[in-house]
Structure formats: C-alpha cells, structure tokens
Design a protein around this motif. Structure first.
Motif, PDB file in Angstrom:
ATOM      1  N   GLY A 294      43.500  15.249  33.881  1.00 31.54           N
ATOM      2  CA  GLY A 294      43.501  15.617  35.343  1.00 31.54           C
ATOM      3  C   GLY A 294      42.618  14.588  35.794  1.00 31.54           C
ATOM      4  N   SER A 295      42.379  14.685  37.248  1.00 34.89           N
ATOM      5  CA  SER A 295      41.248  13.730  38.054  1.00 34.89           C
ATOM      6  C   SER A 295      40.174  14.287  37.822  1.00 34.89           C
ATOM      7  N   GLY A 296      39.718  15.327  37.578  1.00 38.10           N
ATOM      8  CA  GLY A 296      38.265  15.716  37.258  1.00 38.10           C
ATOM      9  C   GLY A 296      37.637  15.756  38.701  1.00 38.10           C
ATOM     10  N   ALA A 297      38.424  15.695  39.838  1.00 42.28           N
ATOM     11  CA  ALA A 297      37.602  15.738  40.870  1.00 42.28           C
ATOM     12  C   ALA A 297      36.937  17.069  41.228  1.00 42.28           C
ATOM     13  N   GLY A 298      37.526  18.096  40.844  1.00 45.75           N
ATOM     14  CA  GLY A 298      36.994  19.445  41.246  1.00 45.75           C
ATOM     15  C   GLY A 298      36.339  20.211  40.027  1.00 45.75           C
ATOM     16  N   THR A 299      35.997  21.464  40.073  1.00 42.29           N
ATOM     17  CA  THR A 299      35.562  22.048  38.832  1.00 42.29           C
ATOM     18  C   THR A 299      36.928  22.633  38.260  1.00 42.29           C
ATOM     19  N   ASN A 300      36.580  23.143  37.109  1.00 40.29           N
ATOM     20  CA  ASN A 300      37.695  23.761  36.313  1.00 40.29           C
ATOM     21  C   ASN A 300      37.536  25.002  35.957  1.00 40.29           C
ATOM     22  N   PRO A 301      38.410  26.038  35.352  1.00 41.84           N
ATOM     23  CA  PRO A 301      38.145  27.290  34.997  1.00 41.84           C
ATOM     24  C   PRO A 301      37.311  27.161  33.871  1.00 41.84           C
ATOM     25  N   GLU A 302      36.887  26.521  33.080  1.00 41.75           N
ATOM     26  CA  GLU A 302      36.145  26.429  32.008  1.00 41.75           C
ATOM     27  C   GLU A 302      34.675  26.506  32.506  1.00 41.75           C
TER      28      GLU A 302
ATOM     29  N   LEU B  53      33.753  27.532  35.363  1.00 41.07           N
ATOM     30  CA  LEU B  53      33.455  28.828  36.093  1.00 41.07           C
ATOM     31  C   LEU B  53      33.338  29.543  35.026  1.00 41.07           C
ATOM     32  N   PHE B  54      33.893  29.809  33.785  1.00 40.78           N
ATOM     33  CA  PHE B  54      33.769  30.796  32.966  1.00 40.78           C
ATOM     34  C   PHE B  54      32.206  30.449  32.446  1.00 40.78           C
ATOM     35  N   ALA B  55      32.096  29.278  32.272  1.00 40.80           N
ATOM     36  CA  ALA B  55      30.519  29.115  31.413  1.00 40.80           C
ATOM     37  C   ALA B  55      29.520  29.429  32.569  1.00 40.80           C
ATOM     38  N   ALA B  56      29.809  29.209  33.841  1.00 41.16           N
ATOM     39  CA  ALA B  56      28.725  29.595  34.609  1.00 41.16           C
ATOM     40  C   ALA B  56      28.485  31.316  34.628  1.00 41.16           C
ATOM     41  N   GLY B  57      29.604  31.916  34.677  1.00 43.91           N
ATOM     42  CA  GLY B  57      29.633  33.352  34.866  1.00 43.91           C
ATOM     43  C   GLY B  57      28.978  34.046  33.387  1.00 43.91           C
ATOM     44  N   TYR B  58      29.613  33.317  32.335  1.00 43.92           N
ATOM     45  CA  TYR B  58      29.157  33.761  31.007  1.00 43.92           C
ATOM     46  C   TYR B  58      27.548  33.687  31.006  1.00 43.92           C
TER      47      TYR B  58
END
Length: 140
Positions: A43-51, A53-58
């Motif tokens: 991918g472009s890596g331009a935004g965040t990704n689900p992993e 977001l999961f790491a932040a929540g966990y």
C-alpha cells in the motif's frame, strides 16, 4: 464468559468505507481517519491501518486493566506505559494477527511487574476477546 445485551454499558460504532484503502469514522465524529495498507503490504502507507488502530485500542485497554490489578495489589504503577505491537501475516486461513504487549513499570521490581501484567492479561477485555484466537506475548 460473555455478557448479555442488557449488561452492555457502552457500544462504539464505526463505519469503514473501501476497507483497507479508504476511511473509517465513528458515529460521534471523535475518530475519522484515512486508512491505507502499509508499504510492507503493497500500500501507500499514507494513512493509518487497522493493525495500528487495534494496537492503540489494545494498549489503552491493557493499561486500564493494569491499573485495576495494581489497585487491588496496592502496587505503584505511576509512570508506567504499555505498548502493543500487532503483526499481520499469512497463515493457513489467509491472514492472521500476532500481538506483543510490553509494559514498563518503573516503580516495581521485575518479578512484580511480570505478576501484574499476567493478572492484567486475565482481566483485560481485549485479552479475553483474543484468547485462544491469536498469539499474545507478554513482556516487561
């Protein structure tokens, strides 16, 4: 052990558009982010990704569980941090996750820190949700 619908205290609602290469937002407007696959996954890596977001929540959830355990154990966890590393890779079913939770608890000895994170891992809702589904490594 699962909770009953009547026992739910809060429900987060988020909607994704275009999956891993789009946008995700919560219904209250508190979170609205562009999501893109990381460069490592083409991918472009331009935004965040689900992993991420999961790491932040966990990590936030685990830190909260650590606080509950510390209060019960009369342990000083002031200045502590919890870091979650969430990896994604191919497995027999397509893709899977692996997590490493690292805690830094400066005001207790290593043995106490290990005991606290083991106990936090038993009460953290994210840990409960992933138990038996993905590998979660704990480290101090």
């Amino acid at each position: 052990m699962s909770i009953q619908q009547s026992e739910v205290l809060y429900t987060a609602v988020a909607t994704a558009e275009n999956g891993r290469d789009g946008r995700v937002a919560t219904n209250d407007g508190q979170l609205d982010v562009v999501v893109n696959p990381p460069k490592e996954m083409g991918g472009s890596g331009a935004g965040t990704n689900p992993e991420q977001l999961f790491a932040a929540g966990y990590s936030a959830c685990f830190q909260g569980a650590l606080g509950v355990v510390a209060r019960n154990e009369n342990a000083d966890i002031s200045g502590s941090t919890v870091t979650a590393e969430v990896g994604i890779g191919k497995n027999d079913d397509g893709f899977g996750l692996i997590v490493k939770i690292s805690a830094s608890i400066p005001n207790v000895d290593v043995a106490t820190a290990k005991d606290l994170i083991e106990k936090a891992h038993q009460v953290c809702p994210y840990s409960k949700a992933t138990r038996g589904n993905i590998t979660v490594e704990l480290a101090v």
